[in-house]
Design a protein around this motif. Structure first.
Motif, PDB file in Angstrom:
ATOM      1  N   GLY A  77       0.816  -1.214   0.000  1.00  0.00           N
ATOM      2  CA  GLY A  77       0.000   0.000   0.000  1.00  0.00           C
ATOM      3  C   GLY A  77       0.845   1.257   0.000  1.00  0.00           C
ATOM      4  O   GLY A  77       1.770   1.391   0.821  1.00  0.00           O
ATOM      5  N   ASP A  78       0.525   2.190  -0.896  1.00  0.00           N
ATOM      6  CA  ASP A  78       1.238   3.469  -0.938  1.00  0.00           C
ATOM      7  C   ASP A  78       1.048   4.258   0.355  1.00  0.00           C
ATOM      8  O   ASP A  78       1.888   5.098   0.709  1.00  0.00           O
ATOM      9  CB  ASP A  78       0.736   4.313  -2.119  1.00  0.00           C
ATOM     10  CG  ASP A  78       1.100   3.708  -3.465  1.00  0.00           C
ATOM     11  OD1 ASP A  78       2.093   2.945  -3.514  1.00  0.00           O
ATOM     12  OD2 ASP A  78       0.400   3.985  -4.456  1.00  0.00           O
ATOM     13  N   GLU A  79      -0.063   4.003   1.034  1.00  0.00           N
ATOM     14  CA  GLU A  79      -0.389   4.772   2.237  1.00  0.00           C
ATOM     15  C   GLU A  79       0.212   4.181   3.506  1.00  0.00           C
ATOM     16  O   GLU A  79       0.170   4.803   4.576  1.00  0.00           O
ATOM     17  CB  GLU A  79      -1.906   4.874   2.402  1.00  0.00           C
ATOM     18  CG  GLU A  79      -2.605   3.622   2.926  1.00  0.00           C
ATOM     19  CD  GLU A  79      -2.763   2.497   1.891  1.00  0.00           C
ATOM     20  OE1 GLU A  79      -3.468   1.521   2.202  1.00  0.00           O
ATOM     21  OE2 GLU A  79      -2.179   2.600   0.798  1.00  0.00           O
ATOM     22  N   VAL A  80       0.789   2.964   3.429  1.00  0.00           N
ATOM     23  CA  VAL A  80       1.262   2.252   4.616  1.00  0.00           C
ATOM     24  C   VAL A  80       2.707   2.656   4.924  1.00  0.00           C
ATOM     25  O   VAL A  80       3.575   2.624   4.055  1.00  0.00           O
ATOM     26  CB  VAL A  80       1.165   0.729   4.418  1.00  0.00           C
ATOM     27  CG1 VAL A  80       1.647  -0.003   5.666  1.00  0.00           C
ATOM     28  CG2 VAL A  80      -0.272   0.328   4.090  1.00  0.00           C
ATOM     29  N   VAL A  81       2.962   3.014   6.193  1.00  0.00           N
ATOM     30  CA  VAL A  81       4.304   3.399   6.630  1.00  0.00           C
ATOM     31  C   VAL A  81       4.666   2.593   7.873  1.00  0.00           C
ATOM     32  O   VAL A  81       3.788   2.037   8.547  1.00  0.00           O
ATOM     33  CB  VAL A  81       4.374   4.921   6.939  1.00  0.00           C
ATOM     34  CG1 VAL A  81       4.142   5.731   5.672  1.00  0.00           C
ATOM     35  CG2 VAL A  81       3.385   5.301   8.034  1.00  0.00           C
ATOM     36  N   PRO A  82       5.949   2.491   8.213  1.00  0.00           N
ATOM     37  CA  PRO A  82       6.369   1.714   9.390  1.00  0.00           C
ATOM     38  C   PRO A  82       5.730   2.242  10.675  1.00  0.00           C
ATOM     39  O   PRO A  82       5.435   3.438  10.791  1.00  0.00           O
ATOM     40  CB  PRO A  82       7.886   1.893   9.403  1.00  0.00           C
ATOM     41  CG  PRO A  82       8.252   2.215   7.994  1.00  0.00           C
ATOM     42  CD  PRO A  82       7.097   3.020   7.462  1.00  0.00           C
ATOM     43  N   PRO A 111      -0.905  13.438   5.637  1.00  0.00           N
ATOM     44  CA  PRO A 111      -2.316  13.181   5.335  1.00  0.00           C
ATOM     45  C   PRO A 111      -2.479  11.938   4.463  1.00  0.00           C
ATOM     46  O   PRO A 111      -1.802  11.785   3.440  1.00  0.00           O
ATOM     47  CB  PRO A 111      -2.747  14.450   4.593  1.00  0.00           C
ATOM     48  CG  PRO A 111      -1.838  15.510   5.107  1.00  0.00           C
ATOM     49  CD  PRO A 111      -0.510  14.830   5.313  1.00  0.00           C
ATOM     50  N   GLY A 112      -3.367  11.023   4.892  1.00  0.00           N
ATOM     51  CA  GLY A 112      -3.630   9.804   4.139  1.00  0.00           C
ATOM     52  C   GLY A 112      -2.767   8.629   4.515  1.00  0.00           C
ATOM     53  O   GLY A 112      -3.051   7.494   4.119  1.00  0.00           O
ATOM     54  N   GLN A 113      -1.709   8.823   5.297  1.00  0.00           N
ATOM     55  CA  GLN A 113      -0.836   7.713   5.686  1.00  0.00           C
ATOM     56  C   GLN A 113      -1.393   6.983   6.902  1.00  0.00           C
ATOM     57  O   GLN A 113      -2.081   7.561   7.747  1.00  0.00           O
ATOM     58  CB  GLN A 113       0.568   8.226   6.006  1.00  0.00           C
ATOM     59  CG  GLN A 113       1.357   8.697   4.801  1.00  0.00           C
ATOM     60  CD  GLN A 113       2.766   9.094   5.182  1.00  0.00           C
ATOM     61  OE1 GLN A 113       3.042   9.542   6.298  1.00  0.00           O
ATOM     62  NE2 GLN A 113       3.693   8.938   4.226  1.00  0.00           N
ATOM     63  N   VAL A 114      -1.080   5.692   6.979  1.00  0.00           N
ATOM     64  CA  VAL A 114      -1.446   4.878   8.138  1.00  0.00           C
ATOM     65  C   VAL A 114      -0.248   4.025   8.531  1.00  0.00           C
ATOM     66  O   VAL A 114       0.513   3.573   7.669  1.00  0.00           O
ATOM     67  CB  VAL A 114      -2.663   3.962   7.852  1.00  0.00           C
ATOM     68  CG1 VAL A 114      -3.916   4.769   7.618  1.00  0.00           C
ATOM     69  CG2 VAL A 114      -2.382   3.036   6.690  1.00  0.00           C
TER      70      VAL A 114
END
Length: 412
Positions: free
Chosen positions: A194-199, A207-210
């Motif tokens: 997912g482009d929105e997924v971060v560690p 905005p938009g990240q999870v």
């Protein structure tokens, strides 16, 4: 996108998935000491090298006798036997029991020759030095265990394919077995997409990240099932990048789990990437939450594609992924989860033909606990975090009435 939607016509029930998706892969065998063997799965039956305990011994403090010498004994008309000696713990007897005699023995001591029973000290009295009064009769075999009562030589001490419990480790130790050949812990690669997924360690979200919460929870479920989670890098929503990441994971894992990789969103590339690497067994399970689940075999390595919503992903992995981890380690029948009987706190609606998994909070009371359903979007982990367990509404049902007594499967 139309092709991905059509794959849902191959949806299977959870029962069909458990019965039909059964990869042949097994982890290799390794030998571990008893200190590291808890919950490991023996690769072969472990047999007793000799009889256990190896000698007849007393199970009570008392007197070793010939049972026939006590027949008819009572409080009013006791039997009398002569004390021939005593047995010390940890040593072989130096005296035998003849007719009309007894030998003092502590719990666990070797039974002297000639004796076939032990009278509890509570049922005796020393009326005069060297003479023992017996006030209760005993039958042959009373108050003792035979030399092979725990196990005869060659008996199966623990069976292959079942996780070792603490008591079984003690049983093996008593037999002198100090190491066990077990299946290696399955390596489970967890690929998040997912482009929105971060560690999780990302301090500030754009905005938009999870943050990637699902991978951490999946790793916990893998460990609970005896597996070894292997975290892979977070992969963006790019077909080539995903295919490359999966290829690398498949080369070094016994099971690959794609987190947030099988939704029916426009950017979902999981099914295409997996199809390029193996054979898709199904893309869709008749379960709520968790319908968009993918199961595949990639050159002998099973792959599970989980829904994007965390709650759905964890529910499905508990139902289908956890049994897979156990199976890879040679355990055909995973140990059951703890359960409790409870009454449903409110009506539950359901659609026939679909397995519904409903999270509940358990309120303990009399005469039975109450299971209160917890509802919320499947994107919310808080529902699962607050739940004590879950109940299942089976496929044929159209719902359950409040007050129905059912089984709650408790979260560990």
């Amino acid at each position: 996108m139309r092709r991905a939607s059509r794959e849902f016509f191959t949806a299977r029930t959870v029962g069909e998935a458990l019965a039909g998706f059964r990869p042949a892969r097994r982890t290799p065998v390794e030998t571990v000491g008893l200190a590291d063997a808890l919950h490991r799965v023996p690769a072969a039956d472990v047999r007793a090298p000799a009889a256990m305990p190896g000698f007849a011994r007393s199970t009570v403090d008392g007197y070793a006798v010939r049972a026939a010498d006590t027949y008819g004994a009572s409080e009013g008309l006791p039997s009398y036997v002569e004390l021939a000696g005593a047995v010390r713990m940890g040593t072989a007897p130096t005296v035998a029991v003849s007719h009309g005699e007894c030998v003092a023995v502590p719990t666990g001591a070797v039974l002297p020759d000639g004796a076939d029973a032990v009278v509890m000290v509570e049922h005796t009295a020393e009326t005069m030095p060297g003479t023992i009064e017996v006030t209760r009769p005993v039958a042959p075999g009373a108050g003792l265990v035979r030399a092979d009562e725990d196990a005869a030589a060659g008996d199966v001490l623990v069976a292959a394919g079942r996780p070792l419990r603490a008591a079984q480790l003690g049983f093996l130790a008593a037999a002198g077995v100090t190491s066990v050949a077990v299946r290696a812990r399955p390596r489970v690669a967890i690929v998040s997409t997912g482009d929105e997924v971060v560690p999780p360690g990302t301090a500030t979200l754009a905005p938009g990240q999870v943050r990637d919460a699902t991978a951490s929870a999946l790793a916990g479920l893998v460990r609970d099932a005896g597996g070894e989670p292997v975290a892979a890098a977070i992969v963006p929503d790019d077909r080539g990048a995903l295919e490359s990441a999966l290829r690398a994971a498949l080369a070094d894992a016994d099971l690959v789990v794609v987190s947030a990789g099988s939704s029916v969103g426009a950017r979902d590339e999981t099914a295409g990437a997996v199809a390029a690497l193996g054979e898709i067994w199904c893309h869709g399970l008749a379960v709520k939450p968790g319908k968009p689940t993918l199961l595949a075999d990639c050159a002998g390595v099973p792959l599970v594609g989980l829904p994007g919503n965390p709650l759905s992903a964890l529910v499905v992995f508990g139902l289908v992924g956890v049994p897979l981890v156990w199976r890879l380690a040679g355990c055909e029948h995973p140990p059951p989860e703890p359960t409790v009987r409870a009454r449903l706190g409110r009506d539950l609606a359901s659609a026939t033909g679909r397995l519904d998994v409903v999270q509940v909070a358990v309120r303990y009371g009399v005469p039975v606990p109450t299971a209160e359903p917890l509802f919320g979007p499947s994107a919310l982990l808080s529902v699962l975090a607050r739940a004590d367990g879950y109940v299942i509404v089976p496929e044929p049902a159209t719902g359950l009435d409040a007050g129905t007594e059912l089984t709650v499967t408790l979260h560990r």
